[in-house]
Design an enzyme around this catalytic site. Structure first.
Site, PDB file in Angstrom:
ATOM      1  N   CYS A  10      -2.003  -2.824   7.601  1.00  0.00           N
ATOM      2  CA  CYS A  10      -1.880  -3.698   6.430  1.00  0.00           C
ATOM      3  C   CYS A  10      -0.567  -4.470   6.382  1.00  0.00           C
ATOM      4  O   CYS A  10      -0.551  -5.623   5.936  1.00  0.00           O
ATOM      5  CB  CYS A  10      -2.130  -2.889   5.165  1.00  0.00           C
ATOM      6  SG  CYS A  10      -3.866  -2.364   5.081  1.00  0.00           S
ATOM      7  N   LYS A  52      -7.065  -4.922  -3.188  1.00  0.00           N
ATOM      8  CA  LYS A  52      -7.801  -5.505  -2.061  1.00  0.00           C
ATOM      9  C   LYS A  52      -8.745  -4.470  -1.484  1.00  0.00           C
ATOM     10  O   LYS A  52      -8.589  -3.271  -1.733  1.00  0.00           O
ATOM     11  CB  LYS A  52      -6.824  -5.969  -0.973  1.00  0.00           C
ATOM     12  CG  LYS A  52      -6.030  -4.815  -0.366  1.00  0.00           C
ATOM     13  CD  LYS A  52      -4.975  -5.296   0.590  1.00  0.00           C
ATOM     14  CE  LYS A  52      -4.158  -4.156   1.151  1.00  0.00           C
ATOM     15  NZ  LYS A  52      -4.896  -3.254   2.051  1.00  0.00           N
ATOM     16  N   ASP A  87       0.801  -1.243   0.000  1.00  0.00           N
ATOM     17  CA  ASP A  87       0.000   0.000   0.000  1.00  0.00           C
ATOM     18  C   ASP A  87       0.833   1.292   0.000  1.00  0.00           C
ATOM     19  O   ASP A  87       0.546   2.223   0.778  1.00  0.00           O
ATOM     20  CB  ASP A  87      -0.968   0.008   1.195  1.00  0.00           C
ATOM     21  CG  ASP A  87      -1.954  -1.157   1.170  1.00  0.00           C
ATOM     22  OD1 ASP A  87      -1.853  -1.996   0.271  1.00  0.00           O
ATOM     23  OD2 ASP A  87      -2.817  -1.213   2.075  1.00  0.00           O
TER      24      ASP A  87
HETATM   25  C1  VGL Z   1      -4.725   0.554   5.811  1.00  0.00           C
HETATM   26  C2  VGL Z   1      -6.295   1.348   7.275  1.00  0.00           C
HETATM   27  C3  VGL Z   1      -7.279   1.219   6.338  1.00  0.00           C
HETATM   28  C4  VGL Z   1      -3.298   0.218   5.550  1.00  0.00           C
HETATM   29  C5  VGL Z   1      -5.710   0.416   4.851  1.00  0.00           C
HETATM   30  O1  VGL Z   1      -2.866   0.188   4.376  1.00  0.00           O
HETATM   31  O2  VGL Z   1      -2.567  -0.032   6.544  1.00  0.00           O
HETATM   32  N1  VGL Z   1      -5.035   1.014   7.030  1.00  0.00           N
HETATM   33  N2  VGL Z   1      -6.974   0.756   5.118  1.00  0.00           N
END
Ligand code: VGL
Ligand code: ZN
Length: 208
Positions: A154, A109, A9
Protein backbone atom coordinates in the site's frame (compact mmCIF):
# COMPACT_ATOMS: atom_id res chain seq x y z
CA UNK A 1 3.94 25.65 0.50
CA UNK A 2 1.21 23.44 1.89
CA UNK A 3 2.68 20.29 3.39
CA UNK A 4 0.71 17.12 4.07
CA UNK A 5 1.64 13.89 5.81
CA UNK A 6 -0.03 10.73 4.48
CA UNK A 7 -0.15 7.82 6.94
CA UNK A 8 -0.85 4.56 5.14
CA UNK A 9 -2.86 1.81 6.86
CA UNK A 10 -1.44 2.08 10.41
CA UNK A 11 -4.07 -0.41 11.53
CA UNK A 12 -4.16 -3.30 13.99
CA UNK A 13 -4.46 -5.76 11.11
CA UNK A 14 -0.94 -4.94 9.88
CA UNK A 15 0.68 -4.90 13.33
CA UNK A 16 1.81 -7.87 15.45
CA UNK A 17 -1.33 -9.63 16.68
CA UNK A 18 -3.31 -8.56 13.61
CA UNK A 19 -4.65 -10.73 10.82
CA UNK A 20 -2.01 -9.72 8.22
CA UNK A 21 0.87 -8.76 10.52
CA UNK A 22 3.92 -6.98 9.13
CA UNK A 23 7.13 -7.64 11.13
CA UNK A 24 7.64 -4.65 13.48
CA UNK A 25 4.59 -2.96 11.98
CA UNK A 26 3.93 -1.23 15.29
CA UNK A 27 7.41 0.38 15.13
CA UNK A 28 6.02 2.99 12.72
CA UNK A 29 3.60 4.33 15.36
CA UNK A 30 6.13 6.41 17.37
CA UNK A 31 7.55 7.77 14.09
CA UNK A 32 4.06 8.82 12.99
CA UNK A 33 3.28 10.35 16.38
CA UNK A 34 6.46 12.45 16.39
CA UNK A 35 5.68 13.79 12.91
CA UNK A 36 2.01 14.43 13.78
CA UNK A 37 3.10 16.52 16.76
CA UNK A 38 6.05 18.18 15.01
CA UNK A 39 4.19 21.13 13.42
CA UNK A 40 6.09 20.31 10.20
CA UNK A 41 2.77 19.62 8.44
CA UNK A 42 -0.25 21.74 7.63
CA UNK A 43 -2.43 18.67 7.09
CA UNK A 44 -2.44 15.08 8.35
CA UNK A 45 -4.18 12.41 6.27
CA UNK A 46 -4.58 8.71 7.08
CA UNK A 47 -5.75 5.82 4.94
CA UNK A 48 -7.58 2.79 6.23
CA UNK A 49 -7.87 -0.57 4.47
CA UNK A 50 -11.63 -1.16 4.84
CA UNK A 51 -12.81 -4.42 3.36
CA UNK A 52 -16.25 -6.02 3.35
CA UNK A 53 -16.19 -9.54 4.89
CA UNK A 54 -16.55 -11.09 1.43
CA UNK A 55 -13.70 -9.16 -0.20
CA UNK A 56 -12.32 -10.95 -3.26
CA UNK A 57 -8.69 -10.50 -2.14
CA UNK A 58 -9.34 -12.93 0.72
CA UNK A 59 -8.20 -16.54 0.20
CA UNK A 60 -11.32 -17.54 2.14
CA UNK A 61 -13.44 -16.43 -0.84
CA UNK A 62 -11.66 -18.76 -3.30
CA UNK A 63 -12.18 -22.52 -3.30
CA UNK A 64 -8.89 -24.35 -2.62
CA UNK A 65 -6.78 -21.21 -2.06
CA UNK A 66 -4.54 -20.63 0.94
CA UNK A 67 -3.35 -17.24 2.21
CA UNK A 68 -0.35 -15.93 0.19
CA UNK A 69 -1.13 -18.17 -2.82
CA UNK A 70 -1.47 -16.40 -6.15
CA UNK A 71 -4.99 -16.33 -7.53
CA UNK A 72 -7.22 -14.18 -9.70
CA UNK A 73 -9.69 -11.43 -8.99
CA UNK A 74 -11.93 -10.14 -11.78
CA UNK A 75 -9.53 -11.70 -14.31
CA UNK A 76 -6.38 -10.10 -12.86
CA UNK A 77 -3.57 -11.81 -10.90
CA UNK A 78 -4.19 -11.27 -7.19
CA UNK A 79 -2.35 -12.28 -4.01
CA UNK A 80 -4.73 -14.25 -1.82
CA UNK A 81 -4.62 -12.52 1.56
CA UNK A 82 -5.82 -13.74 4.92
CA UNK A 83 -9.08 -12.07 5.90
CA UNK A 84 -7.97 -8.65 7.20
CA UNK A 85 -9.21 -5.17 8.04
CA UNK A 86 -12.86 -6.12 7.81
CA UNK A 87 -15.07 -3.03 8.20
CA UNK A 88 -16.13 -2.41 11.79
CA UNK A 89 -13.79 -4.99 13.37
CA UNK A 90 -10.86 -4.26 15.74
CA UNK A 91 -8.50 -5.47 12.99
CA UNK A 92 -9.52 -2.46 10.87
CA UNK A 93 -9.08 0.13 13.63
CA UNK A 94 -6.04 2.37 13.75
CA UNK A 95 -3.30 1.19 16.12
CA UNK A 96 -4.50 2.31 19.58
CA UNK A 97 -1.33 4.37 20.24
CA UNK A 98 -1.61 6.39 17.01
CA UNK A 99 -2.44 10.02 17.79
CA UNK A 100 -5.55 10.20 15.64
CA UNK A 101 -6.99 13.40 17.17
CA UNK A 102 -4.95 15.53 14.72
CA UNK A 103 -5.97 13.66 11.57
CA UNK A 104 -7.71 16.06 9.15
CA UNK A 105 -8.99 13.51 6.64
CA UNK A 106 -9.41 9.72 6.63
CA UNK A 107 -9.45 7.92 3.29
CA UNK A 108 -10.99 4.46 3.41
CA UNK A 109 -10.29 2.06 0.52
CA UNK A 110 -10.79 -1.52 -0.61
CA UNK A 111 -14.56 -1.49 -0.19
CA UNK A 112 -15.39 -2.95 -3.61
CA UNK A 113 -15.28 -6.77 -3.23
CA UNK A 114 -14.40 -7.21 -6.93
CA UNK A 115 -11.12 -5.25 -6.93
CA UNK A 116 -8.28 -4.64 -4.48
CA UNK A 117 -7.05 -1.15 -3.66
CA UNK A 118 -3.47 -1.03 -2.42
CA UNK A 119 -3.21 2.65 -3.28
CA UNK A 120 -5.00 5.23 -1.15
CA UNK A 121 -5.72 7.09 -4.42
CA UNK A 122 -7.44 4.52 -6.65
CA UNK A 123 -8.31 0.86 -7.11
CA UNK A 124 -5.66 -1.51 -8.51
CA UNK A 125 -7.36 -1.47 -11.93
CA UNK A 126 -7.05 2.36 -11.86
CA UNK A 127 -10.75 2.69 -12.69
CA UNK A 128 -12.33 4.14 -9.52
CA UNK A 129 -10.71 7.01 -7.61
CA UNK A 130 -11.01 7.15 -3.82
CA UNK A 131 -11.29 10.94 -3.61
CA UNK A 132 -7.93 11.55 -1.93
CA UNK A 133 -6.28 13.26 -4.92
CA UNK A 134 -9.24 15.65 -5.21
CA UNK A 135 -9.09 16.46 -1.50
CA UNK A 136 -5.33 17.19 -1.61
CA UNK A 137 -5.75 19.38 -4.73
CA UNK A 138 -8.63 21.29 -3.18
CA UNK A 139 -6.45 21.97 -0.11
CA UNK A 140 -3.65 23.26 -2.35
CA UNK A 141 -1.14 20.68 -1.14
CA UNK A 142 2.31 21.15 -2.73
CA UNK A 143 4.37 18.63 -0.72
CA UNK A 144 3.33 15.16 0.38
CA UNK A 145 5.32 12.92 2.74
CA UNK A 146 4.23 9.27 2.86
CA UNK A 147 4.87 6.57 5.47
CA UNK A 148 3.15 3.52 6.97
CA UNK A 149 2.30 -0.09 6.10
CA UNK A 150 3.14 -2.03 4.10
CA UNK A 151 6.17 -0.69 2.17
CA UNK A 152 5.88 -3.22 -0.67
CA UNK A 153 2.10 -2.91 -1.16
CA UNK A 154 0.00 0.00 0.00
CA UNK A 155 2.84 2.45 0.62
CA UNK A 156 4.46 1.70 -2.75
CA UNK A 157 1.27 1.98 -4.81
CA UNK A 158 0.17 5.11 -2.97
CA UNK A 159 3.51 6.83 -3.60
CA UNK A 160 3.55 5.81 -7.28
CA UNK A 161 0.00 7.11 -7.73
CA UNK A 162 0.87 10.34 -5.91
CA UNK A 163 3.62 11.20 -8.43
CA UNK A 164 1.40 10.12 -11.32
CA UNK A 165 -1.82 11.85 -10.26
CA UNK A 166 -0.37 14.95 -8.55
CA UNK A 167 2.40 16.05 -10.93
CA UNK A 168 2.82 19.42 -9.21
CA UNK A 169 3.33 17.91 -5.75
CA UNK A 170 6.76 17.06 -4.30
CA UNK A 171 6.42 13.47 -3.03
CA UNK A 172 8.75 11.94 -0.42
CA UNK A 173 8.90 8.57 1.33
CA UNK A 174 9.82 8.54 5.02
CA UNK A 175 11.69 5.24 4.93
CA UNK A 176 12.10 4.65 8.68
CA UNK A 177 8.35 5.16 9.04
CA UNK A 178 7.59 2.11 6.88
CA UNK A 179 7.71 -1.65 7.34
CA UNK A 180 7.09 -4.27 4.65
CA UNK A 181 5.71 -7.74 4.13
CA UNK A 182 8.63 -9.23 2.15
CA UNK A 183 12.29 -8.09 2.48
CA UNK A 184 13.06 -8.47 -1.24
CA UNK A 185 9.77 -6.78 -2.09
CA UNK A 186 10.74 -3.83 0.11
CA UNK A 187 14.06 -3.31 -1.73
CA UNK A 188 12.30 -3.46 -5.10
CA UNK A 189 9.53 -1.16 -3.90
CA UNK A 190 11.97 1.51 -2.72
CA UNK A 191 13.86 1.30 -6.03
CA UNK A 192 10.58 1.61 -7.99
CA UNK A 193 9.54 4.65 -5.96
CA UNK A 194 12.95 6.28 -6.40
CA UNK A 195 12.85 5.67 -10.18
CA UNK A 196 9.40 7.24 -10.35
CA UNK A 197 10.67 10.43 -8.73
CA UNK A 198 9.85 9.87 -5.07
CA UNK A 199 12.54 11.30 -2.80
CA UNK A 200 13.57 8.77 -0.15
CA UNK A 201 14.14 10.44 3.19
CA UNK A 202 14.12 9.71 6.91
CA UNK A 203 12.06 11.10 9.78
CA UNK A 204 15.23 12.46 11.43
CA UNK A 205 15.42 14.95 8.52
CA UNK A 206 12.04 16.42 9.44
CA UNK A 207 12.05 19.24 11.94
CA UNK A 208 9.72 22.09 12.83
C1 VGL B 1 -2.11 -4.10 2.30
C2 VGL B 1 -2.13 -6.24 1.48
C3 VGL B 1 -3.49 -6.25 1.45
C4 VGL B 1 -1.30 -2.95 2.78
C5 VGL B 1 -3.49 -4.09 2.27
O1 VGL B 1 -1.82 -2.10 3.55
O2 VGL B 1 -0.11 -2.86 2.39
N1 VGL B 1 -1.43 -5.19 1.88
N2 VGL B 1 -4.17 -5.16 1.86
ZN1 ZN C 1 -6.26 -5.22 2.11
Amino acid sequence: MTKALLLIDIQNGFCPGGNLPVAEGDAVVPVANRLIESRAYDLIVASQDWHPANHGSFASQHEGKMPFDMGELSGQPQVMWPDHCVQGTADAEFHPDLKTAHIDYIQRKGENPAVDSYSAFRDNDKAALTGLSGWLKQKGVTALDIMGLATDYCVKFSALDAVDMLPDVKVRLIADGCRGIDAKGVEEAIEAMRRAGVEITDSSMITA
